[in-house]
Structure formats: C-alpha cells, structure tokens
Design a protein around this motif. Structure first.
Motif, mmCIF file in Angstrom:
data_model
loop_
_atom_site.group_PDB
_atom_site.id
_atom_site.type_symbol
_atom_site.label_atom_id
_atom_site.label_comp_id
_atom_site.label_asym_id
_atom_site.label_seq_id
_atom_site.Cartn_x
_atom_site.Cartn_y
_atom_site.Cartn_z
ATOM 1 N N VAL A 1 0.854 -1.191 0.000
ATOM 2 C CA VAL A 1 0.000 0.000 0.000
ATOM 3 C C VAL A 1 0.890 1.241 0.000
ATOM 4 C CG1 VAL A 1 -1.889 1.229 1.123
ATOM 5 C CG2 VAL A 1 -1.725 -1.260 1.366
ATOM 6 N N ARG A 2 0.685 2.092 -0.978
ATOM 7 C CA ARG A 2 1.424 3.348 -1.070
ATOM 8 C C ARG A 2 0.455 4.474 -1.401
ATOM 9 N NH1 ARG A 2 6.993 2.013 -4.517
ATOM 10 N NH2 ARG A 2 7.840 0.440 -3.078
ATOM 11 N N GLU A 3 0.430 5.469 -0.527
ATOM 12 C CA GLU A 3 -0.459 6.617 -0.723
ATOM 13 C C GLU A 3 -1.909 6.180 -0.928
ATOM 14 O OE1 GLU A 3 0.481 9.735 -0.401
ATOM 15 O OE2 GLU A 3 2.562 9.139 -0.026
ATOM 16 N N GLY A 4 -2.312 5.133 -0.204
ATOM 17 C CA GLY A 4 -3.697 4.676 -0.265
ATOM 18 C C GLY A 4 -4.021 3.778 -1.430
ATOM 19 N N GLN A 5 -3.053 3.483 -2.290
ATOM 20 C CA GLN A 5 -3.277 2.606 -3.424
ATOM 21 C C GLN A 5 -2.742 1.211 -3.099
ATOM 22 O OE1 GLN A 5 -4.922 3.703 -6.318
ATOM 23 N NE2 GLN A 5 -5.258 5.488 -5.004
ATOM 24 N N VAL A 6 -3.542 0.187 -3.410
ATOM 25 C CA VAL A 6 -3.232 -1.183 -3.022
ATOM 26 C C VAL A 6 -2.759 -1.986 -4.234
ATOM 27 C CG1 VAL A 6 -4.153 -3.315 -2.039
ATOM 28 C CG2 VAL A 6 -4.974 -1.096 -1.212
ATOM 29 N N THR A 7 -1.656 -2.720 -4.054
ATOM 30 C CA THR A 7 -1.165 -3.638 -5.071
ATOM 31 C C THR A 7 -1.064 -5.030 -4.466
ATOM 32 O OG1 THR A 7 0.158 -1.903 -6.112
ATOM 33 C CG2 THR A 7 0.705 -4.173 -6.684
ATOM 34 N N LEU A 8 -1.686 -6.022 -5.118
ATOM 35 C CA LEU A 8 -1.638 -7.405 -4.669
ATOM 36 C C LEU A 8 -0.822 -8.233 -5.664
ATOM 37 C CD1 LEU A 8 -5.382 -7.991 -3.692
ATOM 38 C CD2 LEU A 8 -3.534 -7.131 -2.263
ATOM 39 N N SER A 9 -0.024 -9.158 -5.142
ATOM 40 C CA SER A 9 0.738 -10.049 -6.019
ATOM 41 C C SER A 9 0.975 -11.366 -5.301
ATOM 42 C CB SER A 9 2.076 -9.409 -6.402
ATOM 43 O OG SER A 9 2.844 -9.133 -5.240
ATOM 44 N N GLY A 10 1.122 -12.470 -6.087
ATOM 45 C CA GLY A 10 1.368 -13.787 -5.507
ATOM 46 C C GLY A 10 0.360 -14.795 -6.018
#
Length: 212
Positions: free
Chosen positions: A173-182
């Motif tokens: 999570v950076r600046e309220g933006q979510v990134t999912l991986s895996g």
C-alpha cells in the motif's frame, strides 16, 4: 470487513441551540464555538432542525441596503417567513435530517447527497441527540495510514474472507493505493492497483484473483 460507522466519526460533544434561543444568541454561539451550524433541539433533546450561518444571513439579506446600491432579493414565502423570524425554531431549516450511530459512512454520505445537507445530527432509537457528523468527518476515512489499510486487507479480505495466509499474497500500500501479487491454492493474484479507501477495496473481492 469492518466498515467505518457514523458512531466512530461523529462529534459527541454537540453544541446545540434551544428552540427559543434568540437570533443574537445563536450568532454568539456559533462564534464562540467556531462552528457554522448547530442543531436545534426540543425539551427532550430531540433535533427539530438545524440553524446555520446561511439561515442567519438570510435575515440580514432581507434588510434594506442603506447605500441603495443593491436591491432586496426576491424571497419565496417560506424564505421570507424565516427571514422575519427571531428565534431558533423560526430561523432553522426543518425538519432535521438525521443519521443513526450504526450507519456506515456510505449510508450517511448518500443521505447528505440526496438531501443536499452538509451535516447530520445523530440520534438514538428514541430520537435523542447523540452527536453530529459532517462532510469533513466522513472524509477522514481517506486519511488512514497505509499500514492500517494493509493490515485490514490482510486480516479481513485475505485471511477471513478468502482463507489465505499472508505469505501467499503480498499486499503493498502506497499513498492509499493497493497492489496485490502472488498465488495460492491454484489461484493467481494478478498485479493490480485499486483505491483502498472506498470502502476498502471491493475490487479485492470482485476480480483480482483468477485461475491460471
């Protein structure tokens, strides 16, 4: 997932006006507490309406301009009645549009939008005043820290909803933006970014996990 409620965001120490409070006392009340509006309550502390700076200015606008440069604005009958009022119950916008403590932020925001109001008195099951919630209060959910957002996604979405362990899917999570991986259990989590604040990434539920 935990959705923020009105009870968590509302102001509990509410400045309020009595129904018979005179015009000048209302002006003084707003100035002393640095607020732009207050609920007007009856003898049982039940909101009857809200009196705001706009309501009070309507009374001033109805006065003749000594310089003669601006005409008295045209007022509808109900506006003129308010402009001629001298007490809170005559000046207020009524009836009060109220929320309940258990409502979600979405429910409160929708009511504000539909009714075109900036604040909602919050009442209990007996309609007694418990707090007040404003637009700025609702916007505070957008100020959540990145680590708090990441923790909630890991706990409520990945673990409780999808039954995954944190090591199987990485949440950034950076600046309220979510990134999912895996990947996990035959499912692949494609790298994706979604806004975490509304109301905490429904996109996680709706399509980030796909079969390879």
């Amino acid at each position: 997932m935990h959705h923020r409620t009105v009870a968590e965001l509302m102001t509990r120490d509410v400045v309020r006006a009595r129904r018979d409070m005179p015009f000048k006392e209302i002006v003084k009340l707003l100035a002393e507490h640095d607020v732009t509006a207050v609920p007007v309550v009856d003898e049982r502390d039940r909101p009857m309406g809200v009196v705001s700076e706009a309501d009070l200015l309507r009374k001033s606008a109805d006065q003749a301009d000594p310089s003669g440069r601006t005409p008295i604005p045209h007022l509808e009958a109900w506006e003129r009645a308010k402009a001629e009022g001298s007490r809170a119950e005559e000046l207020m916008s009524a009836p009060a549009v109220c929320a309940r403590p258990e409502w979600t932020v979405v429910e409160a925001a929708r009511l504000m939008a539909v009714q075109n109001v900036k604040r909602l008195p919050v009442v209990d099951e007996t309609d007694r005043l418990q707090g007040i919630v404003s637009r700025s209060d609702l916007l505070r959910i957008f100020l959540r820290r990145d680590d708090a957002i990441r923790e909630e996604i890991n706990r409520d979405v990945l673990q409780r909803t999808l039954g995954l362990v944190p090591s199987e899917v990485t949440v950034e999570v950076r600046e309220g933006q979510v990134t999912l991986s895996g990947s996990a259990g035959g499912l692949r989590c494609s790298s994706a970014v979604s806004n975490a604040h509304h109301p905490l990434t429904r996109a996680v539920h709706l399509g980030l996990l796909t079969r390879p």
